[in-house]
Design an enzyme around this catalytic site. Structure first.
Site: not given
Ligand SMILES: [Zn+2]
Length: 367
Positions: A70, A72, A74, A131-132, A189, A329
């Site tokens: 998953s 690849l 980008r 990305d965190n 993402c 929640c």
């Protein structure tokens, strides 16, 4: 020590040596520059290729992930057959194949407050390709204390943002967003999706700004935020003033204190995958649903005891403080507040479901 260019390098860079903004002197500056790239994913893929091709002499890459299918669409630095391999090991091979004159240093680790400053201090500029939010804020904070600029970029769906932060001489990320968003507020993402080309665009912008900063040419994004909406192809630039109340670059709050809230969030979070495993093994795990009754009527995949957050404080005495509890929640926000109530009341083993039922449904659909 400045290293002059070899004949082979002069041929390699001949097209950019013609630019008056670069020339031999500028190319030597690039050769002597050391750039650290944190993250080896979608932003890093074009960024690393362009930095290597431009002749950045030393490139460090921090990432410990392996390549997944998953990734690849980008992360175009990698190939289908390389799935399962270490991203940074593949990246090094590809970059040296493109430009054997450079040096690539690898760090298969996660940045954390105890190792980040030492690592960053070995470089002249940092690229935030993570990305965190925890790592992103850590980069901001350590770069401020190390007096090093860094290129910020973030992407989601069709939108992206880019800026050059140098908190020691201008605004920092905390001037713009003082604290990281709480878990579940901004989806990653992997949850919200991203157009593959978007990190490509943003990573290329980051590389451009890094090269310009090293050359000290043109107008940089320092003190500005560039936003990009690829769906409508709109680029906008905003001036970023220094926040006179910034806890980092004005009040110089120590990193560990700044990161405490982020670390606490991580410490008391349990992922959907983690909860699945815990439910299989711990028969006495108590689940508490802090949503409102209307939400519960719409869906109830976990079947925990319903106690809406608004009335939770009245029910704490119903439970044993040593009972293992997971609160959940819809998105993970209210359950974080519920955890604070439990901790305040002396409960020892309480966690909240990260990303809430949104994350839970995604995970259970996948497995
Ligand atoms: Zn600041």
């Amino acid at each position: 020590m400045t290293m002059p260019l070899t004949h082979g390098e002069i041929e390699y860079y001949s097209r950019q040596l013609k630019l008056p903004e670069i020339g031999l002197h500028g190319q030597e500056k690039l050769k002597n520059a050391k750039v650290l790239c944190v993250g080896a994913g979608g932003l890093a893929a074009p960024l690393l290729l362009y930095l290597a091709a431009a002749g950045i002499g030393t490139i460090g890459i921090v990432d410990k992930d392996t390549l997944e299918t998953s990734n690849l669409h980008r992360q175009v630095l990698y190939r289908y057959a390389q799935r399962g391999l270490s991203k940074i090991a593949v990246a090094k091979r590809e970059l040296l194949a493109l430009n054997p004159a450079i040096t690539v240093e690898l760090y298969p680790l996660d940045l954390h407050p105890d190792n980040a400053l030492d690592l960053v201090q070995n470089y002249h500029i940092v690229a935030d390709c993570t990305d965190n939010f925890a790592t992103r804020y850590l980069i901001n904070d350590v770069c401020f204390y190390a007096r090093i600029p860094y290129l910020y970029a973030s992407v989601q769906q069709f939108q992206g943002q880019c800026s050059l932060f140098a908190g020691h001489v201008g605004p920092c990320l905390r001037c713009l967003f003082p604290t990281p968003p709480q878990a579940g507020v901004i989806p990653r993402c992997s949850e919200a999706g991203v157009l593959g080309v978007l990190p490509g665009l943003l990573g290329t912008l980051q590389a451009t700004e890094i090269i310009k900063w090293i050359l000290q040419q043109g107008q940089s994004l320092h003190g500005k935020l560039l936003t990009l909406d690829a769906l409508n192809m709109e680029f906008k630039q905003f001036n970023l003033p220094k926040n006179p109340e910034c806890k980092l670059c004005v009040y110089r709050t120590p990193i560990k204190e700044l990161l405490k809230s982020t670390t606490e969030t991580i410490r008391y979070a349990i992922s959907a995958q983690g909860l699945q495993k815990a439910l299989q093994h711990k028969k006495n795990l108590l689940l508490i649903d802090v949503r409102d009754p209307e939400e519960r009527d719409r869906d109830n995949p976990l079947g925990g005891r319903l106690i809406p957050l608004a009335v939770l404080a009245n029910y704490l005495s119903d439970f044993d403080p040593n009972q293992a509890i997971v609160v959940y929640c819809h998105s993970g926000l209210r359950s974080q507040m519920a955890v604070k109530l439990f901790l305040h009341a002396g409960f020892a083993y309480v966690k909240f479901l990260q990303d809430g039922l949104i994350g839970w449904k995604k995970e259970t659909l996948l497995t």
